[in-house]
Design an enzyme around this catalytic site. Structure first.
Site, short mmCIF file in Angstrom:
data_model
loop_
_atom_site.label_atom_id
_atom_site.label_comp_id
_atom_site.label_asym_id
_atom_site.label_seq_id
_atom_site.Cartn_x
_atom_site.Cartn_y
_atom_site.Cartn_z
CE1 TYR A 164 -3.73 2.53 0.87
CE2 TYR A 164 -1.90 3.62 1.98
CZ TYR A 164 -3.18 3.66 1.45
OH TYR A 164 -3.90 4.83 1.50
CD GLU B 292 -5.90 4.50 -1.34
OE1 GLU B 292 -6.89 4.19 -2.05
OE2 GLU B 292 -5.97 4.62 -0.11
#
Ligand code: ADP
Ligand code: MG
Length: 389
Positions: A109, A197
């Site tokens: 992530y 993101e």
């Protein structure tokens, strides 16, 4: 403003962030064609909506042949995809992104966002990628690293080493990561993003770091500087009421409750919603009509609030500073009259020409309830919404 994954991946390519090869398709034939162009035997069909968690909801599918890719596209297109990030109605799938399937070794992530507390951009990184990062943050916060970047010094190699260590990367991948971080950082500043993101950022079986997913949010206040970004807007993905509100320069956010709130000033709107909650009610919306509002805006605001069928009472809380209370009262009366309002309206006015405004409301014969302070107004609105008063 949000954009689609395929648009974000185009921007990633412009900023040297590696993404899988792919193409966007609006119908099954285009999807099948796109899959054929990719030459490999397997590809992934991804529903393009402004929400994540598509994988678990059937919006990301591995196709073994171009025909199957076409079939998956046909299944997805024209439907509404409901994920745990959308509401119950979901979002319309008007296009799909077809990309080559990657052999995934690890999923990470990685995001960059503005941390208001430290007043810096911070990278948020975790080796627990591909999952709901909110769940990781709640259950295993130690698996998340936050790396702030000093605005004057900019991105430095040590930032990359911190994030690479969190990922457990080898030397070869560390260099690739640095290029990706630089790309994200440059993109963020160049296009006035509010968040970038990548979840997941993957290491492929052959050792390449690739952005498998891409999400970018932009600062609406800077969109005028970026016509290329503004042109990427997809109104079909936005709340219809919020989009309409934007046209009239009203700040409107749909919420779940049954008390429609019309307030001027974001701070007063927040306080009003707090007060409604405190009195045991639930606001149906956040609505800031702005400091310099007028009769037409008040009318549009009423229309917006009432277009939500769940609203059982309206609470108007206006401070007449720049705009005078009698002007607001005239707007309320015009709206109530024109729209043949049947649900109760509680009005709390304060400020310039307040007596004049209150007199107009009470003499109108339209049955509007007035209150002297917010405490009283919120209490009354909650009671009326419950059908108690
Ligand atoms: P979402 O976050 O909306 O669920 P993602 O793009 O992150 O969508 O995809 C969900 C999951 O599907 C990923 O975590 C990954 O495991 C898998 N996936 C997505 N794209 C590919 C691809 N090109 N090749 C292989 N697997 C993929
Ligand atoms: Mg994802």
């Amino acid at each position: 403003m949000n954009i689609h994954e395929y648009q974000a991946k185009q921007l990633f390519t412009d900023f040297s962030i590696p993404v899988p090869r792919g193409a966007v398709a609006a119908n099954a034939a285009e999807a099948q064609d796109a899959a054929r162009q990719l030459a490999g035997s397997t590809c992934v069909v991804k529903a393009q909506i402004h929400a994540g968690a598509r994988g678990k909801a059937g919006g990301v599918k591995l196709a073994r042949s171009p025909e199957q890719a076409g079939q998956f596209a046909a299944d997805m297109l024209g439907t509404r995809l409901v994920t745990h990030q959308t509401d119950a109605a979901g979002l319309p799938v008007n296009s799909v992104w077809i990309e080559e399937a990657s052999a995934i070794k690890s999923e990470f992530y990685l995001s960059l966002l503005l941390d208001r507390e430290s007043e810096r951009l911070i990278f948020v990184a975790s080796a627990a990628g591909g999952m709901d990062i909110e769940a990781v943050a709640a259950q295993t916060p130690e698996k998340i690293v936050k790396v702030p970047v000093h605005p004057a010094a900019g991105l430095q190699p040590y930032h990359g080493r911190q994030i690479g260590a969190a990922f457990g990367l080898g030397k070869e991948q560390q260099g690739q990561l640095q290029t990706i971080l630089e790309g994200i950082y440059r993109l963020f500043l160049a296009k006035d993003c509010s968040q970038i993101e990548i979840n997941p950022l993957i290491e492929t079986a052959d050792g390449r770091l690739v952005a498998l997913d891409a999400k970018i949010n932009f600062d609406d206040n800077a969109l005028a500087l970026h016509p290329d970004i503004a042109a990427m807007r997809d109104a079909s993905q936005e709340d219809a009421k919020e989009a309409e509100a934007k046209q009239f320069d009203l700040n409107y956010v749909t919420l779940g409750g049954n008390i429609g709130c019309m307030v001027n000033g974001a701070g007063l709107a927040m306080a009003t919603m707090d007060m409604v909650k405190l009195k045991g009610g639930a606001p149906a919306n956040f609505l800031d009509v702005g400091g310099g509002t007028n009769k037409d805006k008040v009318k549009e605001a009423f229309k917006l609030i009432l277009s939500d069928g769940t609203v059982k009472a309206v609470l108007v809380n206006i401070f007449g500073g720049i705009v005078k209370c009698d002007v607001i009262a005239a707007g309320i009366l015009a709206a109530v009259e024109e729209m043949h309002l049947t649900i109760p309206v509680v009005v709390r006015l304060e400020g310039t020409n307040v007596e004049q405004g209150k007199t107009m409301l009470s003499q109108s014969g339209l049955g509007l309830a007035t209150a002297d302070d917010l405490n009283q107004a919120a209490e009354l609105a909650v009671k009326l919404a419950e059908g108690v008063a």
